[in-house]
Motif scaffolding. Structure first.
Motif, mmCIF file in Angstrom:
data_model
loop_
_atom_site.group_PDB
_atom_site.id
_atom_site.type_symbol
_atom_site.label_atom_id
_atom_site.label_comp_id
_atom_site.label_asym_id
_atom_site.label_seq_id
_atom_site.Cartn_x
_atom_site.Cartn_y
_atom_site.Cartn_z
ATOM 1 N N SER A 26 -22.168 -6.593 17.423
ATOM 2 C CA SER A 26 -22.969 -6.774 18.637
ATOM 3 C C SER A 26 -22.112 -7.359 19.749
ATOM 4 O O SER A 26 -20.935 -7.665 19.564
ATOM 5 N N ASN A 27 -22.738 -7.547 20.903
ATOM 6 C CA ASN A 27 -22.081 -8.199 22.039
ATOM 7 C C ASN A 27 -22.532 -9.657 22.171
ATOM 8 O O ASN A 27 -22.568 -10.211 23.272
ATOM 9 N N VAL A 28 -22.869 -10.242 21.046
ATOM 10 C CA VAL A 28 -23.250 -11.656 20.974
ATOM 11 C C VAL A 28 -22.120 -12.413 20.281
ATOM 12 O O VAL A 28 -21.563 -11.929 19.292
ATOM 13 N N THR A 29 -21.753 -13.561 20.807
ATOM 14 C CA THR A 29 -20.710 -14.373 20.187
ATOM 15 C C THR A 29 -21.217 -15.785 19.917
ATOM 16 O O THR A 29 -22.066 -16.300 20.653
ATOM 17 N N VAL A 30 -20.679 -16.384 18.862
ATOM 18 C CA VAL A 30 -20.993 -17.773 18.500
ATOM 19 C C VAL A 30 -19.673 -18.492 18.249
ATOM 20 O O VAL A 30 -18.914 -18.105 17.349
ATOM 21 N N ASN A 31 -19.399 -19.500 19.037
ATOM 22 C CA ASN A 31 -18.143 -20.233 18.911
ATOM 23 C C ASN A 31 -18.386 -21.738 18.960
ATOM 24 O O ASN A 31 -19.474 -22.198 19.326
ATOM 25 N N SER A 32 -17.363 -22.479 18.601
ATOM 26 C CA SER A 32 -17.390 -23.942 18.699
ATOM 27 C C SER A 32 -16.279 -24.404 19.627
ATOM 28 O O SER A 32 -15.219 -23.780 19.681
ATOM 29 N N VAL A 33 -16.526 -25.496 20.317
ATOM 30 C CA VAL A 33 -15.480 -26.159 21.092
ATOM 31 C C VAL A 33 -15.318 -27.568 20.541
ATOM 32 O O VAL A 33 -16.301 -28.259 20.263
ATOM 33 N N LEU A 34 -14.066 -27.979 20.376
ATOM 34 C CA LEU A 34 -13.755 -29.279 19.794
ATOM 35 C C LEU A 34 -13.102 -30.172 20.844
ATOM 36 O O LEU A 34 -11.879 -30.125 21.039
ATOM 37 N N PRO A 35 -13.886 -30.975 21.558
ATOM 38 C CA PRO A 35 -13.281 -31.933 22.488
ATOM 39 C C PRO A 35 -12.614 -33.063 21.717
ATOM 40 O O PRO A 35 -12.967 -33.358 20.567
ATOM 41 N N GLY A 36 -11.665 -33.712 22.379
ATOM 42 C CA GLY A 36 -11.125 -34.972 21.879
ATOM 43 C C GLY A 36 -11.830 -36.107 22.598
ATOM 44 O O GLY A 36 -12.904 -35.911 23.183
ATOM 45 N N PRO A 37 -11.265 -37.312 22.582
ATOM 46 C CA PRO A 37 -11.851 -38.420 23.334
ATOM 47 C C PRO A 37 -12.018 -38.042 24.808
ATOM 48 O O PRO A 37 -11.050 -37.640 25.460
ATOM 49 N N THR A 38 -13.241 -38.140 25.296
ATOM 50 C CA THR A 38 -13.565 -37.704 26.657
ATOM 51 C C THR A 38 -14.188 -38.854 27.422
ATOM 52 O O THR A 38 -15.076 -39.548 26.901
ATOM 53 N N TRP A 39 -13.730 -39.036 28.646
ATOM 54 C CA TRP A 39 -14.203 -40.180 29.438
ATOM 55 C C TRP A 39 -15.500 -39.813 30.158
ATOM 56 O O TRP A 39 -15.492 -39.195 31.210
ATOM 57 N N ALA A 40 -16.611 -40.193 29.554
ATOM 58 C CA ALA A 40 -17.923 -39.956 30.149
ATOM 59 C C ALA A 40 -18.664 -41.285 30.228
ATOM 60 O O ALA A 40 -18.142 -42.332 29.822
#
Length: 264
Positions: A175-189
């Motif tokens: 299909s034209n559907v995607t499922v991914n993950s993003v792995l941030p590191g320590p983020t200043w929020a």
């Protein structure tokens, strides 16, 4: 590079501040109609107002809902039955000694960090597959790969997100559907600032010393040796939501500043 999301509807959970808000702003700038989410309707309304105060033509709506409460989730799905883009960003972290972390705290971590994404994906993925276009991004963490000894329950919840993402991506084959993950590191929020202040008081050291220890002691393999910004992480997430990322599926994509030392 095709980054145009005109006509697409995007739901970003936990998007009243931090990485989530940066993602919502980025997707709106790419032409998407954005749905802001947070637990408090007041914080949601404020975020929507911030996002739509200028003359850029940004279109945003919002909903306050506790994603651990069945009635709130049902209300959200009734109000927004279909989205083209789902970014499962809502979650939290806390440092806690393993031997003092109770069963209830383990269950709370999984209930907040994993299960909302499971519920929303279970609903929205069907519509994406039927329309043959969609993007799901689960915001995990480098802590899901390098489990921190000071918050094992958090790392395990993020590892579970990675496994969930890869498993669900198998349902999108052809299909034209995607499922991914993003792995941030320590983020200043905003939440990072609050955590630093609290832990500095508890450990009787300065905030500056505690921040320095993040990269000298806790995450010494960082290559950038600093906190990332919410916008830097959002850039990666927004790319994965775009038509340009059509060939990336089932992948854990790092935005961790080089903390994870493997090259695969």
């Amino acid at each position: 590079m095709n980054l145009d999301l005109s006509g697409k509807v995007a739901l970003v959970t936990g998007s009243t501040k931090g990485i989530g808000f940066a993602v919502a702003a980025g997707l709106a700038g790419m032409g998407a109609k954005v749905i802001i989410h947070g637990r408090s309707q007041g914080s949601v309304d404020a975020a929507v107002e911030t996002l739509t105060t200028d003359d850029t033509g940004v279109r945003a709506r919002g909903i306050g809902a506790d994603l651990t409460v069945f009635e709130d989730v049902s209300r959200m799905l009734q109000e927004f039955p279909h989205v083209d883009i789902l970014v499962n960003n809502a979650g939290f972290y806390t440092q806690k000694d393993f031997f003092r972390t109770s069963d209830d705290e383990w269950e709370e971590m999984l209930r907040i960090n994993l299960m909302p994404g499971v519920r929303l994906t279970r609903h929205y993925l069907k519509g994406m597959l039927e329309s043959d276009w969609g993007r799901i991004v689960n915001v995990s963490s480098e802590s899901g790969v390098i489990i921190p000894k000071e918050m094992i329950h958090y790392g395990v919840s993020k590892a579970a997100q990675l496994a969930f993402s890869r498993g669900v991506s198998e349902l999108t084959a052809g299909s034209n559907v995607t499922v991914n993950s993003v792995l941030p590191g320590p983020t200043w929020a905003e939440t990072t600032r609050d955590q630093i202040k609290q832990r500095a008081v508890e450990q009787s050291i300065s905030e500056g010393d505690l921040m320095e220890r993040t990269f000298s002691t806790r995450r010494p393999t960082s290559l950038i040796k600093r906190y990332t910004t919410p916008e830097e992480v959002a850039n990666m997430i927004c790319y994965l939501c775009s038509p340009a990322a059509a060939a990336t599926n089932g992948a854990p994509i790092r935005a961790d500043g080089g903390i994870v030392r493997t090259y695969t």
